[in-house]
Design an enzyme around this catalytic site. Structure first.
Site, PDB file in Angstrom:
ATOM      1  N   ASP A 136       1.489  -0.198  -4.070  1.00  0.00           N
ATOM      2  CA  ASP A 136       1.220  -1.391  -3.281  1.00  0.00           C
ATOM      3  C   ASP A 136       0.376  -2.338  -4.115  1.00  0.00           C
ATOM      4  O   ASP A 136      -0.217  -1.937  -5.116  1.00  0.00           O
ATOM      5  CB  ASP A 136       0.545  -1.063  -1.940  1.00  0.00           C
ATOM      6  CG  ASP A 136      -0.808  -0.371  -2.080  1.00  0.00           C
ATOM      7  OD1 ASP A 136      -1.372  -0.348  -3.183  1.00  0.00           O
ATOM      8  OD2 ASP A 136      -1.310   0.148  -1.073  1.00  0.00           O
ATOM      9  N   ASP A 156      -6.624   4.256  10.258  1.00  0.00           N
ATOM     10  CA  ASP A 156      -5.630   3.777  11.222  1.00  0.00           C
ATOM     11  C   ASP A 156      -4.274   4.438  11.026  1.00  0.00           C
ATOM     12  O   ASP A 156      -3.302   4.101  11.697  1.00  0.00           O
ATOM     13  CB  ASP A 156      -5.480   2.256  11.125  1.00  0.00           C
ATOM     14  CG  ASP A 156      -5.050   1.796   9.736  1.00  0.00           C
ATOM     15  OD1 ASP A 156      -4.930   2.651   8.821  1.00  0.00           O
ATOM     16  OD2 ASP A 156      -4.827   0.589   9.552  1.00  0.00           O
ATOM     17  N   HIS A 209      -2.513   4.410   8.096  1.00  0.00           N
ATOM     18  CA  HIS A 209      -1.629   3.776   7.115  1.00  0.00           C
ATOM     19  C   HIS A 209      -1.564   4.594   5.827  1.00  0.00           C
ATOM     20  O   HIS A 209      -2.477   5.350   5.500  1.00  0.00           O
ATOM     21  CB  HIS A 209      -2.071   2.339   6.816  1.00  0.00           C
ATOM     22  CG  HIS A 209      -3.211   2.211   5.839  1.00  0.00           C
ATOM     23  ND1 HIS A 209      -4.528   2.059   6.232  1.00  0.00           N
ATOM     24  CD2 HIS A 209      -3.225   2.199   4.478  1.00  0.00           C
ATOM     25  CE1 HIS A 209      -5.291   1.957   5.161  1.00  0.00           C
ATOM     26  NE2 HIS A 209      -4.531   2.047   4.081  1.00  0.00           N
TER      27      HIS A 209
END
Length: 237
Positions: free
Chosen positions: A67, A129, A131
């Site tokens: 990413d 969360d 991810h």
């Protein structure tokens, strides 16, 4: 899924470094996608210590940043800056072995990976969360390959990223989607600390849902999860 629960963060880091070195030492081109962030920091220190101490052919390893978050007025994005500082520069990894992902080439990146023989190992962390890579709840679909998420001042993603870097976030994030990650030959997910315990339980024992993106990793046939005791403390088994 293979689950390894280690005594502490140091042991987790040693085991993770062992897995990367084992893959890296294979006598052929090895395509690695490695995470940035807090969880792998000690792992990378161990890798640097070990590889500096021996004669080791680094030329067969190619690195893919899975990413990237653009930063205003910065040549490198957030992920590349971290990997350069913590791993690539200390080991003297040559530019030709670093396969940069950015907003200019993301649409062709799945094809580039396939042409290079596929990803041999993806090392990931998990956010509180749920991810993994840049696959955040509310922004991803399990059907996505490599994709782009726009960033704008004032939105939730911008605020999240603004807290993660001293630099001003740019205008986009690009990331491996779930399909790109699941196509890799081997996945390793690491997590440490009590603050990760609740989301680890959801990801490993709850339903497979886009609300907890990392839950989809359980569908991979060669997934290893490495936790310290605190991160594993809420698991049923």
């Amino acid at each position: 899924m293979k689950l390894l629960v280690t005594e502490d963060y140091e042991t987790l880091s040693q085991v993770t470094a062992d897995l990367i070195l084992l893959k890296w030492s294979e006598n052929h081109r090895v395509n690695l996608a490695l995470t940035a962030g807090s969880s792998p920091k000690r792992t990378y220190e161990i890798l640097v210590e070990r590889l500096r101490a021996v004669q080791f052919d680094q030329s067969l390893a190619h690195f893919y940043n899975f990413d990237e978050i653009s930063l205003k007025d910065q040549a490198d994005g957030l992920t590349m800056q971290a990997l350069m500082q913590e791993l690539f520069q200390p080991l003297g990894i040559e530019d030709k072995n670093i396969e940069v992902l950015d907003a200019e080439n993301y649409q062709d990146y799945d094809y580039q990976i396939a042409e290079a023989g596929g990803l041999d190992l993806v090392l990931m962390g998990i956010g509180e969360d749920g991810h993994f890579c840049g696959n955040l709840p509310g922004f991803t679909s399990f059907d996505y390959g490599v994709y782009r998420v726009p960033i704008a001042p004032g939105d939730d993603l911008y605020q999240l990223l603004d807290q993660a870097t001293p630099h001003t976030p740019g205008t986009e994030m690009v990331t491996f989607g779930p399909q790109t990650v699941l196509a890799a030959k081997e996945l390793v997910l690491i997590a440490n600390g009590k603050k990760k315990a609740a989301i680890i339980k959801q990801a490993l024992e709850g339903p497979i849902t886009e609300d907890v993106p990392a839950s989809v990793l359980r569908l991979h046939p060669n997934l290893t999860v490495i936790l310290d005791q605190e991160a594993a403390s809420e698991l049923t088994e």
